[in-house]
Design a protein around this motif. Sequence first.
Motif, PDB file in Angstrom:
ATOM      1  N   LEU A  32      42.046  46.099  25.241  1.00  0.00           N
ATOM      2  CA  LEU A  32      42.275  47.449  24.742  1.00  0.00           C
ATOM      3  C   LEU A  32      42.870  48.313  25.853  1.00  0.00           C
ATOM      4  CD1 LEU A  32      38.811  47.933  23.002  1.00  0.00           C
ATOM      5  CD2 LEU A  32      40.972  47.345  21.889  1.00  0.00           C
ATOM      6  N   SER A  33      43.778  49.212  25.501  1.00  0.00           N
ATOM      7  CA  SER A  33      44.418  50.048  26.518  1.00  0.00           C
ATOM      8  C   SER A  33      43.405  50.921  27.249  1.00  0.00           C
ATOM      9  CB  SER A  33      45.512  50.913  25.899  1.00  0.00           C
ATOM     10  OG  SER A  33      44.958  51.783  24.935  1.00  0.00           O
ATOM     11  N   GLU A  34      42.318  51.282  26.605  1.00  0.00           N
ATOM     12  CA  GLU A  34      41.295  52.098  27.263  1.00  0.00           C
ATOM     13  C   GLU A  34      40.603  51.348  28.405  1.00  0.00           C
ATOM     14  OE1 GLU A  34      37.627  51.541  24.160  1.00  0.00           O
ATOM     15  OE2 GLU A  34      39.430  52.568  23.494  1.00  0.00           O
ATOM     16  N   GLU A  35      40.774  50.034  28.448  1.00  0.00           N
ATOM     17  CA  GLU A  35      40.181  49.230  29.515  1.00  0.00           C
ATOM     18  C   GLU A  35      41.076  49.151  30.748  1.00  0.00           C
ATOM     19  OE1 GLU A  35      37.168  47.933  29.869  1.00  0.00           O
ATOM     20  OE2 GLU A  35      36.612  48.744  27.927  1.00  0.00           O
ATOM     21  N   ASN A  36      42.287  49.695  30.685  1.00  0.00           N
ATOM     22  CA  ASN A  36      43.234  49.587  31.804  1.00  0.00           C
ATOM     23  C   ASN A  36      42.666  50.066  33.123  1.00  0.00           C
ATOM     24  OD1 ASN A  36      45.237  48.370  30.355  1.00  0.00           O
ATOM     25  ND2 ASN A  36      46.388  50.241  29.981  1.00  0.00           N
ATOM     26  N   TYR A  37      41.905  51.144  33.113  1.00  0.00           N
ATOM     27  CA  TYR A  37      41.376  51.693  34.368  1.00  0.00           C
ATOM     28  C   TYR A  37      39.917  51.330  34.573  1.00  0.00           C
ATOM     29  CZ  TYR A  37      45.735  54.144  34.189  1.00  0.00           C
ATOM     30  OH  TYR A  37      47.063  54.419  34.120  1.00  0.00           O
ATOM     31  N   ARG A  38      39.431  50.440  33.757  1.00  0.00           N
ATOM     32  CA  ARG A  38      38.045  49.990  33.891  1.00  0.00           C
ATOM     33  C   ARG A  38      38.049  48.502  34.199  1.00  0.00           C
ATOM     34  NH1 ARG A  38      35.646  53.257  28.762  1.00  0.00           N
ATOM     35  NH2 ARG A  38      36.611  51.515  27.701  1.00  0.00           N
ATOM     36  N   LEU A  39      37.704  47.713  33.240  1.00  0.00           N
ATOM     37  CA  LEU A  39      37.522  46.281  33.463  1.00  0.00           C
ATOM     38  C   LEU A  39      38.824  45.559  33.805  1.00  0.00           C
ATOM     39  CD1 LEU A  39      35.346  44.183  33.568  1.00  0.00           C
ATOM     40  CD2 LEU A  39      35.662  43.783  31.153  1.00  0.00           C
ATOM     41  N   THR A  40      39.918  45.920  33.167  1.00  0.00           N
ATOM     42  CA  THR A  40      41.198  45.272  33.452  1.00  0.00           C
ATOM     43  C   THR A  40      41.551  45.404  34.932  1.00  0.00           C
ATOM     44  OG1 THR A  40      42.009  45.676  31.215  1.00  0.00           O
ATOM     45  CG2 THR A  40      43.667  45.250  32.895  1.00  0.00           C
ATOM     46  N   SER A  41      41.463  46.610  35.428  1.00  0.00           N
ATOM     47  CA  SER A  41      41.784  46.877  36.827  1.00  0.00           C
ATOM     48  C   SER A  41      40.859  46.104  37.762  1.00  0.00           C
ATOM     49  CB  SER A  41      41.674  48.379  37.085  1.00  0.00           C
ATOM     50  OG  SER A  41      41.882  48.657  38.436  1.00  0.00           O
ATOM     51  N   GLN A  42      39.578  46.091  37.465  1.00  0.00           N
ATOM     52  CA  GLN A  42      38.611  45.387  38.310  1.00  0.00           C
ATOM     53  C   GLN A  42      38.860  43.886  38.312  1.00  0.00           C
ATOM     54  OE1 GLN A  42      36.400  46.927  40.258  1.00  0.00           O
ATOM     55  NE2 GLN A  42      35.800  44.949  41.095  1.00  0.00           N
ATOM     56  N   PHE A  43      39.135  43.330  37.144  1.00  0.00           N
ATOM     57  CA  PHE A  43      39.384  41.894  37.004  1.00  0.00           C
ATOM     58  C   PHE A  43      40.623  41.490  37.802  1.00  0.00           C
ATOM     59  CE2 PHE A  43      39.313  38.409  33.428  1.00  0.00           C
ATOM     60  CZ  PHE A  43      39.008  37.449  34.377  1.00  0.00           C
ATOM     61  N   ILE A  44      41.687  42.261  37.679  1.00  0.00           N
ATOM     62  CA  ILE A  44      42.926  41.964  38.411  1.00  0.00           C
ATOM     63  C   ILE A  44      42.702  42.089  39.919  1.00  0.00           C
ATOM     64  CG2 ILE A  44      45.278  42.792  38.880  1.00  0.00           C
ATOM     65  CD1 ILE A  44      45.459  43.402  35.821  1.00  0.00           C
ATOM     66  N   ARG A  45      41.990  43.125  40.349  1.00  0.00           N
ATOM     67  CA  ARG A  45      41.722  43.294  41.781  1.00  0.00           C
ATOM     68  C   ARG A  45      40.896  42.132  42.332  1.00  0.00           C
ATOM     69  NH1 ARG A  45      40.320  48.479  40.390  1.00  0.00           N
ATOM     70  NH2 ARG A  45      38.167  48.121  41.015  1.00  0.00           N
ATOM     71  N   ALA A  46      39.880  41.698  41.581  1.00  0.00           N
ATOM     72  CA  ALA A  46      39.047  40.588  42.047  1.00  0.00           C
ATOM     73  C   ALA A  46      39.853  39.296  42.119  1.00  0.00           C
ATOM     74  CB  ALA A  46      37.845  40.414  41.113  1.00  0.00           C
ATOM     75  N   ALA A  47      40.669  39.040  41.106  1.00  0.00           N
ATOM     76  CA  ALA A  47      41.496  37.826  41.092  1.00  0.00           C
ATOM     77  C   ALA A  47      42.500  37.841  42.238  1.00  0.00           C
ATOM     78  CB  ALA A  47      42.214  37.692  39.752  1.00  0.00           C
ATOM     79  N   THR A  48      43.119  38.983  42.458  1.00  0.00           N
ATOM     80  CA  THR A  48      44.101  39.125  43.528  1.00  0.00           C
ATOM     81  C   THR A  48      43.448  38.969  44.895  1.00  0.00           C
ATOM     82  OG1 THR A  48      45.384  40.614  42.121  1.00  0.00           O
ATOM     83  CG2 THR A  48      45.894  40.645  44.456  1.00  0.00           C
ATOM     84  N   SER A  49      42.222  39.438  45.022  1.00  0.00           N
ATOM     85  CA  SER A  49      41.490  39.346  46.287  1.00  0.00           C
ATOM     86  C   SER A  49      41.305  37.902  46.737  1.00  0.00           C
ATOM     87  CB  SER A  49      40.127  40.026  46.142  1.00  0.00           C
ATOM     88  OG  SER A  49      39.361  39.863  47.308  1.00  0.00           O
ATOM     89  N   ILE A  50      41.185  36.991  45.793  1.00  0.00           N
ATOM     90  CA  ILE A  50      41.041  35.572  46.152  1.00  0.00           C
ATOM     91  C   ILE A  50      42.256  35.127  46.962  1.00  0.00           C
ATOM     92  CG2 ILE A  50      40.801  33.211  45.284  1.00  0.00           C
ATOM     93  CD1 ILE A  50      39.542  34.516  42.700  1.00  0.00           C
ATOM     94  N   SER A  51      43.441  35.365  46.421  1.00  0.00           N
ATOM     95  CA  SER A  51      44.688  34.970  47.092  1.00  0.00           C
ATOM     96  C   SER A  51      44.903  35.725  48.394  1.00  0.00           C
ATOM     97  CB  SER A  51      45.892  35.233  46.182  1.00  0.00           C
ATOM     98  OG  SER A  51      45.781  34.537  44.985  1.00  0.00           O
ATOM     99  N   LEU A  52      44.640  37.019  48.372  1.00  0.00           N
ATOM    100  CA  LEU A  52      44.859  37.837  49.565  1.00  0.00           C
ATOM    101  C   LEU A  52      43.989  37.375  50.730  1.00  0.00           C
ATOM    102  CD1 LEU A  52      45.051  41.376  47.940  1.00  0.00           C
ATOM    103  CD2 LEU A  52      46.931  40.106  48.996  1.00  0.00           C
TER     104      LEU A  52
END
Length: 123
Positions: A32-52
């Motif tokens: 849902l678009s309302e999740e963009n600044y909540r769970l979506t953002s957190q999930f992407i940041r956590a996933a990206t953190s693995i590679s970084l």
Amino acid sequence: MKTIKFKFEDLKVYQKSLDFVDTVYNTTKQFLSEENYRLTSQFIRAATSISLNIAEESGDTNPQFSRFFKISLGSIKECVVCVTIVNNQNFITKNESLILREKLAELSKMITALLKYLNLTKD
């Protein structure tokens, strides 16, 4: 055109972590678009953190090397929680949840094996 490549880019675990980031981006597009600044953002940041963190450890001293791999393992756990939440909220199917968890388990095993191979598990 000349290609410039860094040492960490050859690591299979790094390549698989980037594949996981792509999977998370594709998966979160259906949220849902309302999740963009909540769970979506957190999930992407956590996933990206693995590679970084895999990239950041490359070429560092052994204590730092271990620290960044352990941060990657923490980010994997964070992603497991995100998968559980999005599954519970019915943002993804049970099958999608299983696929994400399998990818996370594989990354976790690869990083743990690297730590053991490099004898860095004692920190």
